[in-house]
Write a protein that holds these residues in place. Structure first.
Motif, mmCIF file in Angstrom:
data_model
loop_
_atom_site.group_PDB
_atom_site.id
_atom_site.type_symbol
_atom_site.label_atom_id
_atom_site.label_comp_id
_atom_site.label_asym_id
_atom_site.label_seq_id
_atom_site.Cartn_x
_atom_site.Cartn_y
_atom_site.Cartn_z
ATOM 1 N N THR A 131 0.825 -1.217 0.000
ATOM 2 C CA THR A 131 0.000 0.000 0.000
ATOM 3 C C THR A 131 0.858 1.266 0.000
ATOM 4 O OG1 THR A 131 -1.093 -1.309 1.676
ATOM 5 C CG2 THR A 131 -2.256 0.623 0.887
ATOM 6 N N ASP A 132 1.943 1.240 0.815
ATOM 7 C CA ASP A 132 2.827 2.414 0.806
ATOM 8 C C ASP A 132 4.076 2.127 -0.030
ATOM 9 O OD1 ASP A 132 3.912 0.555 2.461
ATOM 10 O OD2 ASP A 132 4.477 1.937 4.051
ATOM 11 N N GLY A 133 3.928 1.272 -1.044
ATOM 12 C CA GLY A 133 5.075 0.840 -1.840
ATOM 13 C C GLY A 133 5.387 1.760 -3.010
ATOM 14 N N LEU A 134 6.372 1.331 -3.791
ATOM 15 C CA LEU A 134 6.902 2.164 -4.873
ATOM 16 C C LEU A 134 5.860 2.476 -5.946
ATOM 17 C CD1 LEU A 134 9.601 3.417 -5.837
ATOM 18 C CD2 LEU A 134 9.948 1.356 -7.188
ATOM 19 N N LEU A 135 5.056 1.492 -6.317
ATOM 20 C CA LEU A 135 4.097 1.713 -7.401
ATOM 21 C C LEU A 135 3.067 2.780 -7.013
ATOM 22 C CD1 LEU A 135 3.157 0.913 -10.226
ATOM 23 C CD2 LEU A 135 1.656 -0.763 -9.174
ATOM 24 N N ASN A 136 2.546 2.691 -5.801
ATOM 25 C CA ASN A 136 1.583 3.696 -5.358
ATOM 26 C C ASN A 136 2.225 5.078 -5.233
ATOM 27 O OD1 ASN A 136 -0.753 2.233 -5.390
ATOM 28 N ND2 ASN A 136 -0.643 1.618 -3.239
ATOM 29 N N ASP A 137 3.498 5.111 -4.798
ATOM 30 C CA ASP A 137 4.238 6.385 -4.772
ATOM 31 C C ASP A 137 4.257 7.002 -6.167
ATOM 32 O OD1 ASP A 137 4.828 6.370 -2.124
ATOM 33 O OD2 ASP A 137 6.819 5.484 -2.348
ATOM 34 N N LEU A 138 4.587 6.119 -7.134
ATOM 35 C CA LEU A 138 4.719 6.563 -8.519
ATOM 36 C C LEU A 138 3.381 7.047 -9.064
ATOM 37 C CD1 LEU A 138 7.297 6.373 -10.306
ATOM 38 C CD2 LEU A 138 6.189 4.473 -11.452
ATOM 39 N N LEU A 139 2.319 6.265 -8.785
ATOM 40 C CA LEU A 139 0.978 6.642 -9.238
ATOM 41 C C LEU A 139 0.582 7.981 -8.626
ATOM 42 C CD1 LEU A 139 -0.959 3.247 -9.074
ATOM 43 C CD2 LEU A 139 -0.276 4.503 -11.119
ATOM 44 N N GLY A 140 0.900 8.140 -7.343
ATOM 45 C CA GLY A 140 0.579 9.383 -6.650
ATOM 46 C C GLY A 140 1.301 10.563 -7.274
ATOM 47 N N PHE A 141 2.551 10.344 -7.642
ATOM 48 C CA PHE A 141 3.365 11.386 -8.260
ATOM 49 C C PHE A 141 2.708 11.906 -9.540
ATOM 50 C CE2 PHE A 141 6.800 12.777 -11.079
ATOM 51 C CZ PHE A 141 7.450 13.702 -10.254
ATOM 52 N N PHE A 142 2.095 11.010 -10.290
ATOM 53 C CA PHE A 142 1.418 11.423 -11.524
ATOM 54 C C PHE A 142 -0.058 11.755 -11.303
ATOM 55 C CE2 PHE A 142 5.031 9.032 -13.291
ATOM 56 C CZ PHE A 142 5.542 10.020 -14.115
ATOM 57 N N GLY A 143 -0.455 11.812 -10.048
ATOM 58 C CA GLY A 143 -1.816 12.232 -9.730
ATOM 59 C C GLY A 143 -2.872 11.157 -9.819
ATOM 60 N N PHE A 144 -2.441 9.883 -9.858
ATOM 61 C CA PHE A 144 -3.417 8.794 -9.887
ATOM 62 C C PHE A 144 -3.719 8.335 -8.467
ATOM 63 C CE2 PHE A 144 -1.418 8.381 -14.105
ATOM 64 C CZ PHE A 144 -2.560 8.425 -14.880
ATOM 65 N N PRO A 145 -4.891 7.714 -8.250
ATOM 66 C CA PRO A 145 -5.197 7.199 -6.907
ATOM 67 C C PRO A 145 -4.347 5.972 -6.576
ATOM 68 C CG PRO A 145 -6.907 6.555 -8.452
ATOM 69 C CD PRO A 145 -5.988 7.482 -9.200
ATOM 70 N N ALA A 146 -4.150 5.718 -5.298
ATOM 71 C CA ALA A 146 -3.413 4.540 -4.865
ATOM 72 C C ALA A 146 -4.363 3.348 -4.779
ATOM 73 C CB ALA A 146 -2.778 4.804 -3.503
#
Lengths: 294, 278
Positions: A131-146
């Motif tokens: 949940t607090d991993g790299l992919l969600n970080d990346l998605l968040g960076f581009f404004g996508f939901p986790a």
């Protein structure tokens, strides 16, 4: 038979002896045994006993909800993964096939996932999918939901799909690369005189010539996705969860055989799966498999 | 038609852009795992996406090797099984391929088509009955239970047959005239010349055994008998959320296969294209 002929025959079978023993014991006998098991109710505790139940195991599948869930998951998986990995493999092979500097280095690099064990890949991706991993970080960076990739039944299978496309596309890329190198340059030269552009050349020369290879790659892809097990097992701790969302056919067979010890029913499911896989193989070979045997 | 030099340059740029982006996509998961294996648990738990550890530590590696006595044991089990399986396959597959290619005896064609048919059988069909046969033999939870059923491989028997067929017979015939028997000819003349085919086979068989998950899962029941993939999976259950340890173990596990691949990648590609042509 002459003496020489007799000696040659003896030598032939002697050289084949280890192969015959292993294949006989662990392949041919098991095939017959699997068919036998699939028509029986098998009791393992207190010495093995078999009770003939006709096609009972096969009719049982129809009312077994988990069979339908596993089939649905496996089909969905194949339907999404196979086209994506095939397209990606063609794209990468086409680019790598042009005379670019450093293409060997790229090829070796792309291959990393193929040589890494499925257990390691799954663990690395579970770590990335946290949940607090790299992919969600990346998605968040581009404004996508986790997403809760590991725990949400709606996306858990998608997470495995993503990993699968990533790890198998390079394998099929190598098969495409070999096929691309077999296309004679003269075909392209002829097209160049006609003034054909690169994309057009790819579309009207390369792709049609790759048809048999594509058929092969798609078949192998389908078979591979039908056999999905390691990733689903490690991902869900063998349960196929959350909420059966990562339950695949092979995982279901495993559970019936080695968790419920219902060997007969598990064997009948394995027979069905094998029949489907072999049917696909036979179709592929009939249509395109000009086997270069002798 | 020579007027699109500009188009060509644009095309080159697009090609490199594709190559580099995919290289990044391939590499990032590995890099992220590698970086986690050198981080402290405290740093892991913050969830920050930094690739370079703030505090660089080797403790994770020390811990899995020293405090976890089963980890070196799993490493040993995996190595033992992979090396023995490799040795048996190289010998048996070559012998079978050689017999099919060179000896003319009744049943040769039948055996050959038998091998081709065997190639189509998916492993899931034989998994359950093989387990029950191993149980009869008393071979469950034993190394022979893992090794013997994978001591030969139909794909590579087929490959060796094709290799020997494409190979001139002259040397072997000369050896025979010199009075060297069939075994002598095979071991001293044919096998040494089969180097490249053996190498392609070796890489695949080693990797297959080293990375296999399902068969050890079914056969091995005692933790001390586990191979690395199973051990790693147990590790995950035991050290849940200790991702630094899990990643360190994953890196140790990947290293041997990686080294093998770097040195033999040419043969690896040959093996794949062979199975593609087949």
């Amino acid at each position: 038979m002459s003496r020489r002929k007799l000696r040659e025959t003896a030598a032939g079978y002697l050289f084949l002896l280890p192969t015959l023993l292993v294949i006989g014991t662990f392949l041919l006998v098991p095939i017959v045994y699997a068919l036998f098991l699939s028509f029986h109710k098998v009791q393992l505790l207190g010495g093995i006993s078999y009770r003939f139940i006709d096609i009972g195991n096969y009719t049982r599948m129809i009312d077994d909800d988990r069979v339908w869930i596993a089939l649905y998951n496996t089909f969905e998986y194949a339907l999404i993964v196979v086209p994506l990995q095939t397209a990606l493999a063609i794209l990468l092979a086409a680019v790598l096939n042009s005379k670019l500097r450093g293409r060997n280095a790229f090829r070796v690099l792309y291959f990393l996932p193929t040589v890494t064990s499925s257990a390691v890949l799954t663990l690395i991706f579970m770590w990335i999918f946290k949940t607090d991993g790299l992919l969600n970080d990346l998605l968040g960076f581009f404004g996508f939901p986790a997403f809760n990739w590991l725990g949400d039944p709606k996306v858990a299978l998608k997470a495995i799909m993503l990993m699968n496309v990533w790890s198998t596309a390079p394998y099929f890329m190598v098969i495409y690369l070999a096929a691309l190198q077999d296309i004679p340059d003269s075909l392209y030269e002829a097209a160049e005189i006609d003034g054909a552009r690169t994309l057009r050349k790819f579309w009207s020369i390369t792709l049609p010539l790759l048809k048999p290879v594509t058929f092969f790659v798609v078949t192998m892809g389908i078979i591979g996705t039908f056999q999905l097990f390691d990733q689903a097992y490690i991902f869900s701790n063998g349960s196929g969860g959350p909420n059966n969302s990562t339950l695949t056919v092979v995982l279901l067979i495993y559970q019936y055989a080695f968790k419920n010890l219902d060997m007969g029913y598990a064997a009948s499911l394995a027979v069905m799966l094998a029949a489907v896989i072999m049917l696909i193989t036979v179709i592929q070979r009939r249509l395109f498999g000009e086997e270069k045997l002798n | 038609m020579w007027d699109h030099k500009g188009v060509r340059i644009t095309l080159r740029i697009i090609q490199y852009a594709i190559l580099i982006s995919y290289a990044v996509i391939t590499f990032i998961p590995f890099l992220w795992a590698l970086s986690a294996s050198f981080k402290t648990l405290a740093e892991i738990s913050t969830g920050e996406p930094n690739f370079i550890p703030k505090v660089f530590t080797l403790d994770n590696y020390k811990q899995i090797f020293i405090d976890e006595p089963l980890f070196p044991r799993w490493f040993g089990n995996s190595s033992f099984v992979a090396v023995v399986v490799l040795g048996l396959n190289l010998l048996f597959n070559s012998m079978a391929g050689y017999a099919l290619a060179r000896f003319n005896f009744p049943g040769n064609k039948l055996m050959f088509f038998g091998i081709l048919a065997v190639l189509m059988i998916p492993g899931q069909l034989t998994l359950i009955p093989s387990y029950m046969i191993l149980n009869e033999f008393g071979w469950l939870n034993s190394f022979q239970g893992l090794i013997v059923p994978s001591a030969v491989n139909a794909t590579f028997i087929f490959m060796m047959r094709q290799f020997f067929l494409s190979f001139p017979k002259d040397l072997e015939e000369a050896a025979e005239i010199d009075g060297m028997g069939r075994f002598g000819t095979f071991f001293r003349i044919a096998l040494p010349l089969a180097g490249p085919a053996l190498a392609a086979q070796a890489v695949f068989i080693f990797m297959g055994s080293w990375n296999d998950f399902m068969r050890p899962l079914v056969i091995m029941s005692e933790k001390a008998m586990f191979t690395l993939p199973l051990g790693l999976n147990t590790f995950k259950g035991q050290y849940y959320s200790f991702w630094n340890l899990i990643m360190a173990a994953s890196m140790v596990f990947t290293l041997p296969a990686l080294i093998l691949f770097i040195f033999f990648n040419r043969f690896f590609v040959q093996g794949i294209t062979f199975s593609g042509i087949k």
